[in-house]
Design a protein around this motif. Structure first.
Motif, mmCIF file in Angstrom:
data_model
loop_
_atom_site.group_PDB
_atom_site.id
_atom_site.type_symbol
_atom_site.label_atom_id
_atom_site.label_comp_id
_atom_site.label_asym_id
_atom_site.label_seq_id
_atom_site.Cartn_x
_atom_site.Cartn_y
_atom_site.Cartn_z
ATOM 1 N N LYS A 290 0.859 -1.191 0.000
ATOM 2 C CA LYS A 290 0.000 0.000 0.000
ATOM 3 C C LYS A 290 0.893 1.239 0.000
ATOM 4 O O LYS A 290 1.634 1.488 0.952
ATOM 5 C CB LYS A 290 -0.921 0.011 1.221
ATOM 6 N N GLU A 291 0.828 1.997 -1.099
ATOM 7 C CA GLU A 291 1.642 3.203 -1.206
ATOM 8 C C GLU A 291 1.109 4.305 -0.293
ATOM 9 O O GLU A 291 -0.089 4.345 0.029
ATOM 10 C CB GLU A 291 1.654 3.704 -2.647
ATOM 11 N N ASP A 292 2.015 5.197 0.109
ATOM 12 C CA ASP A 292 1.589 6.368 0.878
ATOM 13 C C ASP A 292 0.696 7.249 0.011
ATOM 14 O O ASP A 292 0.812 7.257 -1.228
ATOM 15 C CB ASP A 292 2.803 7.150 1.361
ATOM 16 N N SER A 293 -0.149 8.003 0.641
ATOM 17 C CA SER A 293 -1.150 8.786 -0.093
ATOM 18 C C SER A 293 -0.527 9.857 -0.985
ATOM 19 O O SER A 293 -1.126 10.274 -1.977
ATOM 20 C CB SER A 293 -2.120 9.444 0.900
ATOM 21 N N TRP A 294 0.685 10.297 -0.683
ATOM 22 C CA TRP A 294 1.297 11.368 -1.452
ATOM 23 C C TRP A 294 2.034 10.867 -2.690
ATOM 24 O O TRP A 294 2.401 11.660 -3.564
ATOM 25 C CB TRP A 294 2.285 12.154 -0.579
ATOM 26 N N VAL A 295 2.228 9.560 -2.809
ATOM 27 C CA VAL A 295 3.008 9.016 -3.925
ATOM 28 C C VAL A 295 2.333 9.268 -5.281
ATOM 29 O O VAL A 295 3.000 9.723 -6.225
ATOM 30 C CB VAL A 295 3.276 7.519 -3.705
ATOM 31 N N PRO A 296 1.022 9.003 -5.463
ATOM 32 C CA PRO A 296 0.413 9.328 -6.775
ATOM 33 C C PRO A 296 0.523 10.797 -7.146
ATOM 34 O O PRO A 296 0.735 11.131 -8.318
ATOM 35 C CB PRO A 296 -1.056 8.910 -6.584
ATOM 36 N N ALA A 297 0.387 11.678 -6.143
ATOM 37 C CA ALA A 297 0.526 13.107 -6.422
ATOM 38 C C ALA A 297 1.949 13.437 -6.866
ATOM 39 O O ALA A 297 2.164 14.271 -7.768
ATOM 40 C CB ALA A 297 0.153 13.925 -5.191
ATOM 41 N N TYR A 298 2.936 12.751 -6.273
ATOM 42 C CA TYR A 298 4.323 12.999 -6.684
ATOM 43 C C TYR A 298 4.563 12.497 -8.106
ATOM 44 O O TYR A 298 5.288 13.148 -8.876
ATOM 45 C CB TYR A 298 5.298 12.315 -5.731
ATOM 46 N N PHE A 299 3.976 11.372 -8.460
ATOM 47 C CA PHE A 299 4.104 10.874 -9.828
ATOM 48 C C PHE A 299 3.542 11.893 -10.813
ATOM 49 O O PHE A 299 4.137 12.148 -11.869
ATOM 50 C CB PHE A 299 3.385 9.536 -9.977
ATOM 51 N N ALA A 300 2.389 12.457 -10.487
ATOM 52 C CA ALA A 300 1.798 13.464 -11.364
ATOM 53 C C ALA A 300 2.715 14.681 -11.479
ATOM 54 O O ALA A 300 2.925 15.217 -12.579
ATOM 55 C CB ALA A 300 0.427 13.873 -10.843
ATOM 56 N N LEU A 301 3.280 15.131 -10.348
ATOM 57 C CA LEU A 301 4.177 16.280 -10.360
ATOM 58 C C LEU A 301 5.425 15.994 -11.190
ATOM 59 O O LEU A 301 5.839 16.827 -12.013
ATOM 60 C CB LEU A 301 4.568 16.637 -8.922
ATOM 61 N N ALA A 302 6.010 14.816 -10.999
ATOM 62 C CA ALA A 302 7.240 14.477 -11.729
ATOM 63 C C ALA A 302 6.980 14.365 -13.227
ATOM 64 O O ALA A 302 7.778 14.844 -14.046
ATOM 65 C CB ALA A 302 7.821 13.173 -11.187
ATOM 66 N N ILE A 303 5.859 13.748 -13.613
ATOM 67 C CA ILE A 303 5.552 13.597 -15.038
ATOM 68 C C ILE A 303 5.285 14.954 -15.673
ATOM 69 O O ILE A 303 5.752 15.240 -16.792
ATOM 70 C CB ILE A 303 4.348 12.648 -15.212
#
Length: 547
Positions: A290-303
């Motif tokens: 289970k990923e931390d809740s901020w990981v998807p947001a970081y993926f969006a920011l990095a992309i």
């Protein structure tokens, strides 16, 4: 250019009268020391003309423009790296051993057993195919460098010969490949069984129809080929004076790849931020990550940061090309000015960095919105509202592309901000009756034609050598296709640079024409043949007659 007509003859019509007036006459665009003419549409037009009188290449120090967008880009950049570094130090080392965790009913949690089984992976690959592919790509890359050099020299000195010699191959190669695959598939038992004769005939006829359409397009635009050949020759000559661009531009691309490496590493480590939890899967508990809740947001920011950076890098390359070529164009002698590339790089990473970030952001947004519109069109969403919205969005995207075409070229020449460059470019071309949509876009198609012909001939030769001199068998087609892709990329890069040189010279020619000067006589002899924008001519005639 002189005229043999009688200068004392009166014009027969208002159209001829307006056409006979030089566009660069001092009465139309006076200097700051002369008094402006009185026009019936008020002083607003005179002020508009006076505002853009002194457009020229800015060789002096430039002030910073569009700083808010540079700051916004830096915020994206710093946030991506800051959270990425945090992801590395905050990672959960148990991620790599997730498969070893088991669910413990007593504690209702996942535990790590004391012993774990290790699995061994065996990799089997065809060494012959890999070896042949590597050697073919290396040889192709080595040969592509002298091929680019030779092609540039041929386009500079023998443009017409190269273009006219490529046209038969452009038609003949597709016909040859179409017949070749049909014969090979007919001879092969497996191919003929999987692909019946009727379908093969339909595909072959369809390809012949496509080739016929291409021939028809060439015939219809044949009257523009001669002028386009001259334009390509002028651009090749300009590029030959600035060969240092072929060292700088690939380095910028390599720099972008190096810039991407830590971001990709951060994204990999971001997946390690989380914990192993028990989850009910169809009545049985299993251990999942289970990923931390901020990981998807970081993926969006990095992309988003990577996409914006890629778009900005494309605009940066156009800026460097434009600044370098403009410096050569406005130099008095036919020689490459010293440190012109260095000056363009300094301006690109300095005063105009915000303008480049803004231009890259607009391109990124336009591409993203366009892809969304294309996806919506494929879904065939019903309703008149959806159709109207798609039409409006397409019109908006077309308008943005229209304004952006020469904006970054103009910004590289003058150092103006993005919005000012867009407005001034439009006014510059409008005053000189030049279309903002470059009429000789066929030059891009001819350059693509030359790339296709050269790469196709090279691929056919490589495939023949591989079939005759190696034991690759049918894999030789795959290896030859990879060589074709590599050569297309290298030669396409050369044509991309030439395409931007053509646009830059077009803007430089418009500036010359607006000022009544001739910095490069050979350029004017070619670009003066471009058709005048009819809509702009009508507006000038109406203004001259006071309508």
């Amino acid at each position: 250019m002189g005229s043999s007509e009688d200068p004392n003859r009166k014009p027969d019509s208002a159209y001829e009268s307006s056409a006979s007036i030089p566009f660069l006459s001092k009465t139309q665009y006076p200097s700051s020391s002369s008094s402006p003419p009185i026009e019936e549409d008020g002083s607003e037009e005179s002020e508009s003309n006076q505002q853009y009188l002194h457009i020229s290449y800015n060789q002096g120090p430039r002030s910073f423009k569009d700083l808010p967008f540079l700051i916004l880009f830096l915020l994206f950049f710093l946030s991506t790296f800051a959270f990425g570094i945090f992801a590395i130090f905050n990672r959960n080392t148990n991620y790599s051993s997730l498969s070893s965790f088991t669910f413990d009913p007593n504690t209702t949690s996942c535990i790590y057993p004391s012993t774990s089984s290790s699995t061994s992976l065996s990799f089997d690959s065809s060494s012959l195919l890999v070896k042949g592919l590597i050697w073919t790509l290396v040889i192709t890359f080595v040969l592509s460098v002298p091929m680019c050099w030779a092609l540039l020299l041929l386009l500079k000195h023998y443009t017409k010969h190269v273009v006219y010699a490529s046209l038969p191959f452009f038609i003949g190669i597709p016909i040859f490949l179409n017949v070749y695959w049909f014969v090979v598939c007919t001879i092969s038992a497996s191919c003929s069984h999987a692909f019946p004769l009727a379908y093969r005939i339909l595909v072959m006829v369809f390809i012949f129809l496509v080739i016929g359409v291409i021939v028809w397009i060439l015939v219809v635009n044949w009257h523009r080929v001669e002028l386009t050949v001259s334009i390509i020759g002028v651009a090749s000559d300009a590029l030959s004076w600035n060969l240092g661009l072929f060292g700088v531009l690939p380095c910028l691309t390599i720099g972008l790849v190096v810039y991407y490496v830590p971001i990709v590493v951060f994204m990999v480590f971001a997946r390690f931020n989380g914990k192993i939890v028990a989850k009910d899967l169809e009545g049985e508990y299993a251990c999942v990550w289970k990923e931390d809740s901020w990981v998807p947001a970081y993926f969006a920011l990095a992309i988003l940061t990577m996409l914006w950076s890629a778009a900005a890098m494309l605009e940066l390359q156009v800026y460097v090309i434009s600044g370098t070529v403009a410096n050569w164009y406005f130099s008095k002698d036919y020689q490459a000015p010293k440190r012109s590339i260095t000056t363009s790089l300094r301006n690109a990473f300095g005063p105009s960095s915000g303008t480049i970030c803004l231009s890259g952001l607009l391109i990124f947004v336009v591409r993203m919105v366009r892809s969304m519109v294309d996806s919506a069109r494929q879904e065939d969403a019903p309703g008149i509202v959806n159709i109207v919205l798609r039409c409006c969005v397409n019109a908006l995207l077309t308008a943005v592309d229209f304004l952006n075409k020469f904006t970054i070229n103009f910004a590289a020449i003058t150092g103006e901000a993005y919005c000012s460059s867009a407005r001034m470019t439009y006014e510059l071309l409008r005053r000189n009756l030049l279309s903002a949509v470059f009429v000789e876009t066929i030059s891009s198609r001819l350059l693509a034609l030359i790339v296709f012909v050269l790469s196709a001939i090279y691929t056919i030769v490589v495939c023949a050598i591989l079939k005759a001199g190696t034991n690759l068998g049918d894999d030789s087609y795959f290896v030859a296709a990879m060589a074709w892709v590599l050569l297309i990329v290298v030669l396409g890069f050369l044509m991309h640079v030439l395409d931007n040189v053509i646009d830059t010279i077009y803007v430089c020619y418009a500036i010359d024409r607006d000022k009544g000067e001739v910095c490069k006589q050979d350029v004017h002899e070619v670009y003066v043949q471009l058709p005048i924008s009819r809509s702009l001519r009508r507006s000038v005639i109406a203004r001259t007659l006071g309508v």
